[in-house]
Design an enzyme around this catalytic site. Structure first.
Site, PDB file in Angstrom:
ATOM      1  N   LYS A  34       0.852  -1.198   0.000  1.00 52.33           N
ATOM      2  CA  LYS A  34       0.000   0.000   0.000  1.00 52.33           C
ATOM      3  C   LYS A  34       0.884   1.243   0.000  1.00 52.33           C
ATOM      4  O   LYS A  34       2.096   1.142   0.205  1.00 52.33           O
ATOM      5  CB  LYS A  34      -0.935  -0.025   1.206  1.00 52.33           C
ATOM      6  CG  LYS A  34      -0.235   0.013   2.538  1.00 52.33           C
ATOM      7  CD  LYS A  34      -1.219  -0.101   3.675  1.00 52.33           C
ATOM      8  CE  LYS A  34      -0.483  -0.191   4.996  1.00 52.33           C
ATOM      9  NZ  LYS A  34      -1.185   0.379   6.109  1.00 52.33           N
ATOM     10  N   ARG A 128      -9.410  -0.008  16.326  1.00 50.63           N
ATOM     11  CA  ARG A 128      -9.414   0.860  15.156  1.00 50.63           C
ATOM     12  C   ARG A 128     -10.396   0.269  14.147  1.00 50.63           C
ATOM     13  O   ARG A 128     -11.353   0.894  13.763  1.00 50.63           O
ATOM     14  CB  ARG A 128      -7.980   0.888  14.598  1.00 50.63           C
ATOM     15  CG  ARG A 128      -7.569   2.115  13.915  1.00 50.63           C
ATOM     16  CD  ARG A 128      -6.104   2.079  13.551  1.00 50.63           C
ATOM     17  NE  ARG A 128      -5.704   0.897  12.779  1.00 50.63           N
ATOM     18  CZ  ARG A 128      -4.537   0.768  12.175  1.00 50.63           C
ATOM     19  NH1 ARG A 128      -3.631   1.731  12.252  1.00 50.63           N
ATOM     20  NH2 ARG A 128      -4.247  -0.324  11.497  1.00 50.63           N
ATOM     21  N   TYR A 251      17.043  29.477   8.080  1.00 47.91           N
ATOM     22  CA  TYR A 251      15.848  30.178   8.571  1.00 47.91           C
ATOM     23  C   TYR A 251      15.788  30.165  10.093  1.00 47.91           C
ATOM     24  O   TYR A 251      16.038  29.119  10.715  1.00 47.91           O
ATOM     25  CB  TYR A 251      14.582  29.494   8.058  1.00 47.91           C
ATOM     26  CG  TYR A 251      14.286  29.738   6.607  1.00 47.91           C
ATOM     27  CD1 TYR A 251      14.055  31.020   6.128  1.00 47.91           C
ATOM     28  CD2 TYR A 251      14.214  28.670   5.721  1.00 47.91           C
ATOM     29  CE1 TYR A 251      13.771  31.240   4.787  1.00 47.91           C
ATOM     30  CE2 TYR A 251      13.928  28.873   4.380  1.00 47.91           C
ATOM     31  CZ  TYR A 251      13.705  30.164   3.919  1.00 47.91           C
ATOM     32  OH  TYR A 251      13.419  30.375   2.598  1.00 47.91           O
ATOM     33  N   MET A 299      12.800  24.041   2.350  1.00 50.05           N
ATOM     34  CA  MET A 299      11.995  23.279   1.395  1.00 50.05           C
ATOM     35  C   MET A 299      12.863  22.470   0.430  1.00 50.05           C
ATOM     36  O   MET A 299      12.591  21.307   0.145  1.00 50.05           O
ATOM     37  CB  MET A 299      11.079  24.223   0.607  1.00 50.05           C
ATOM     38  CG  MET A 299      10.137  23.489  -0.307  1.00 50.05           C
ATOM     39  SD  MET A 299       9.095  24.575  -1.286  1.00 50.05           S
ATOM     40  CE  MET A 299       7.959  25.176  -0.076  1.00 50.05           C
TER      41      MET A 299
HETATM   42  C1  LIG Z   1      -3.435  -4.629   8.601  1.00 50.89           C
HETATM   43  C2  LIG Z   1      -1.977  -4.473   8.324  1.00 50.89           C
HETATM   44  N1  LIG Z   1      -1.216  -5.566   8.200  1.00 50.89           N
HETATM   45  C3  LIG Z   1       0.109  -5.474   7.949  1.00 50.89           C
HETATM   46  C4  LIG Z   1       0.725  -4.249   7.819  1.00 50.89           C
HETATM   47  C5  LIG Z   1       2.213  -4.186   7.587  1.00 50.89           C
HETATM   48  O1  LIG Z   1       2.848  -3.666   8.732  1.00 50.89           O
HETATM   49  P1  LIG Z   1       4.418  -3.466   8.788  1.00 50.89           P
HETATM   50  O2  LIG Z   1       4.760  -2.452   7.750  1.00 50.89           O
HETATM   51  O3  LIG Z   1       4.668  -2.943  10.159  1.00 50.89           O
HETATM   52  O4  LIG Z   1       5.032  -4.786   8.513  1.00 50.89           O
HETATM   53  C6  LIG Z   1      -0.031  -3.084   7.952  1.00 50.89           C
HETATM   54  C7  LIG Z   1       0.611  -1.777   7.847  1.00 50.89           C
HETATM   55  O5  LIG Z   1       0.188  -0.765   8.277  1.00 50.89           O
HETATM   56  C8  LIG Z   1      -1.421  -3.197   8.203  1.00 50.89           C
HETATM   57  O6  LIG Z   1      -2.210  -2.127   8.328  1.00 50.89           O
END
Ligand SMILES: Cc1ncc(COP(=O)(O)O)c(C=O)c1O
Length: 353
Positions: A34, A128, A251, A299
């Protein structure tokens, strides 16, 4: 030659880290790609990993479609599931697997796609996403007249897998195991931290993200835990000057020289993904040596103290993070995590090797 700030992604190191994850976990690998594969490029990473993993995880439909367009044929699991009933039709079209974590999603899926498998999410304490123990058992023992989703995998995500305090993972795991007793399905509980730190947290499917990109969840040096950094963020020195004792840099004049100081300016700033919050002394590698950041991150530029490094010249190569400087170390100096830094490297030109 354009601006020298560049990201180089080492795909072979991601493959290496994937094999490390498999060896440590022992089960199937659902590679978490992702957020553009944590900033590494989802198309490129997925194509490189396709022969080495059983599936991929993304956050949303748009990310999943990119992988299908790239020719990925393995299961793709969407970690937040559908955001509307309409989306369920797209899951059908692209052969996608949702994580179902609330009752609306369960009903949308039942109405449209009931015969297609889902991953069901149990909330074991993160609070969550996910059903609690009672809801999960109720849902799956409910035998209505109309079909319900086929649960293929029961999963959970721990809030404290990166804790060395076993108590922080034991209670959630007990909750998970209690629910698993009611199901004859596969399980998935382990992210990178669980894979690397807690051999008792296993399940059928591992879900590694961070470790695939060569970062240790505890911030230890990657090589010492068998991982290889997958991203090198490099640039060049673009200006050099001596300043007198009492003169300030950058800055807000946050850094004042306590001796005559040679300042190197580097083409890299917060717009490139370097953390603006990085404090003085964050490590920067130039021509074989580590030098300290001084002054505020701008920046497009940062400044470092090269008083004792006479060989540094305009054009000298700089590594902001990668093999010599750990991204976790830079993140620590910026009061953040490697996850955030990796995801924010949109601007520099990008290369794959
Ligand atoms: C549901 C879920 N599984 C696995 C992962 C992977 O986690 P990591 O990057 O800590 O291995 C994530 C990452 O946010 C996640 O949201």
């Amino acid at each position: 030659m354009t601006r020298p700030a560049r990201i180089t992604v080492h795909l072979n190191n991601i493959i290496h880290n994937t094999h490390v994850a498999r060896k440590m976990h022992g089960g199937k690998i659902l590679a978490v790609v992702k957020a553009n594969a944590y900033g590494h490029g989802d198309r490129q990473v997925a194509a490189a990993l396709a022969p080495h993993v059983e599936g991929f995880a993304v956050a949303c439909l748009e990310e999943a479609i990119i992988l299908r367009e790239e020719g990925i044929t393995q299961p793709i699991v969407l970690l937040e599931g559908p955001f509307s009933e309409q989306e369920v039709f797209e899951y059908n079209r692209y052969q996608l697997t949702p994580v179902i974590h609330h009752i609306d999603q369960w009903q949308w899926w039942s109405a449209v796609n009931s015969q297609k498998p889902i991953w069901l999410k149990l909330d074991t304490g993160m609070h969550r996403l996910g059903f609690n123990e009672f809801e999960t058992i109720q849902l799956c023992s409910y035998k209505p007249n109309h079909p319900v989703p086929i649960v293929e995998v029961l999963m959970t995500h721990f809030a404290n897998a990166d804790s060395l305090n076993l108590g922080m993972v034991e209670l959630p795991m007990q909750r998970f195991e209690r629910v698993m007793q009611h199901f004859k399905v596969s399980s998935s509980v382990a992210n990178s931290a669980a894979i690397m730190l807690h051999p008792q947290l296993r399940g059928h499917w591992a879900r590694p993200g961070l470790m695939l990109y060569g970062v240790d969840p505890l911030g230890r040096v990657a090589e010492q835990v068998g991982l290889k950094p997958a991203m090198s963020f490099t640039s060049e020195v673009i200006a050099l000057r001596w300043i007198e004792k009492g003169e300030a840099v950058g800055y807000g004049s946050l850094f004042t020289a306590d001796k005559p100081t040679r300042v190197a300016t580097i083409a890299c700033g917060y717009a490139d993904g370097y953390p603006r919050t990085a404090m003085h002394n964050a490590p920067v590698w130039i021509n074989g040596e580590i030098v300290p950041l001084i002054g505020r991150v701008s920046m497009d530029m940062i400044t470092v103290d090269v008083t004792h490094h006479h060989h540094v010249q305009v054009g000298s190569t700089v590594e902001l993070w990668g093999e010599r400087v750990s991204v976790a170390d830079v993140a620590r100096h910026g009061g953040t995590l490697a996850y955030e830094l990796l995801c924010h490297t949109h601007r520099p030109s990008r290369y794959y090797d």
